[in-house]
Design an enzyme around this catalytic site. Sequence first.
Site, short mmCIF file in Angstrom:
data_model
loop_
_atom_site.label_atom_id
_atom_site.label_comp_id
_atom_site.label_asym_id
_atom_site.label_seq_id
_atom_site.Cartn_x
_atom_site.Cartn_y
_atom_site.Cartn_z
N ARG A 42 0.85 -1.19 0.00
CA ARG A 42 0.00 0.00 0.00
C ARG A 42 0.89 1.24 0.00
NH1 ARG A 42 -2.46 3.30 4.91
NH2 ARG A 42 -3.71 4.79 3.73
N ASP A 61 -3.28 4.52 -2.92
CA ASP A 61 -4.53 5.07 -2.41
C ASP A 61 -5.15 6.06 -3.39
OD1 ASP A 61 -5.51 4.10 0.06
OD2 ASP A 61 -3.86 5.02 1.13
N HIS A 89 -14.61 7.46 6.10
CA HIS A 89 -13.43 6.79 6.65
C HIS A 89 -12.93 7.66 7.80
CE1 HIS A 89 -9.25 5.54 7.09
NE2 HIS A 89 -9.55 4.43 6.44
N GLY A 121 -6.62 9.42 10.42
CA GLY A 121 -6.92 10.30 9.29
C GLY A 121 -8.37 10.11 8.92
N ARG A 158 -12.22 8.11 22.08
CA ARG A 158 -12.64 7.40 23.30
C ARG A 158 -12.36 8.25 24.54
NH1 ARG A 158 -9.19 2.17 21.88
NH2 ARG A 158 -7.80 3.93 21.39
N GLY A 166 -15.11 5.34 12.92
CA GLY A 166 -16.33 4.98 12.21
C GLY A 166 -16.89 3.64 12.63
N GLU A 167 -15.99 2.68 12.91
CA GLU A 167 -16.44 1.34 13.27
C GLU A 167 -16.78 1.21 14.76
OE1 GLU A 167 -13.49 -1.52 11.99
OE2 GLU A 167 -13.21 -0.44 10.09
N GLU A 214 -7.98 -3.35 3.67
CA GLU A 214 -6.99 -2.91 2.69
C GLU A 214 -6.10 -4.06 2.24
OE1 GLU A 214 -6.04 1.64 4.01
OE2 GLU A 214 -5.74 0.06 5.50
#
Length: 332
Positions: free
Chosen positions: A39, A96, A147, A151, A223, A268-269, A319
């Site tokens: 990547r 990317d 996402h 970042g 968090r 996001g998750e 990814e």
Amino acid sequence: MSSVLTVNAGSTSLKLCLVEGETSRPVDGFEPADAVGHRVVHGGARYTEPVLIDDEVEDAIDELSRIAPLHNTPALRAIREARAALPHVPHVAVFDTAFHATIPQEASTYAIPQAWRDWGVRRYGFHGIAVQSVVSQLDAARIVACHLGGGCSVTAVLNGHSIDTTMGFTPLEGVPMATRAGSVDPGALVYLLRHHLSVEGLDFALEHESGLAGLSGLSGDVRELEGSDQPAARLALDVFTYRVATAVGAMAVALDGLDALVFTAGIGENSAAVREAVCSRLEFLGVELDPSANASAQPDVVVSASGSAVRVTVIEAREDLVAAREARRLLQ
């Protein structure tokens, strides 16, 4: 080709996975494989498809490190280490930025002098491999992918192709991030350079002292901010979710509507509160969360209410699988 070792080098971590078919497992080192997929965050205008890595490609990635030093520099270091460890197998760079090569000129072009555009200053977009991995799991024409991790970016995907995204020339543009500022009035930056900061000081502050950390004065970790009773922590989360929601609205304009909204990456998750705050501002688009499903969500799952006009999902970004597929596609 039975196995692909995927290499995902971040600014502070190196993730290695051995992918066989559609099964992936983490490994601790450069294990033998039939090929290696790397990547790479920034491929510029030159690399819009995966490419077999040679010395010329290494040099090009190195040159692009001037634009994305936090990302391309460790990727290049990992490429050199992997090529030295596994010299007899093909190494493939998967970029990317390549996923965003389909963005039309009206969305990728800055309103700047032609000379600057000749220097390559345009909007490239990032997080493309992660976005590609999540939208490939959705059966919808008009998708906005949020996402949200260290970042953060928001991307409009039409029929599987990126048509706009919030990150631009570098991974600094767009919505606020953990320690990155996101979009800031260029005039404010010129003012700071003239009166308060050096180029190096400004660069460091925008990358490492801004975003959620800069707003809260506490942390860039959602968090910690969600567990704090400090007003600055609340402000940081409010600014963040407001900017993400307005970015989703802008992407819906690019798509001429919205069929699916997906949340991925660390925030996001894992943050039900962030998803709720973002979606509550998007009810006018037909977004309606199921509170119970959202509160207990673990990827991969639908969290929208049964009557929602827009399907809202939480999906883990893979990814590693995309990098392996792209490497195979190039080599077969």
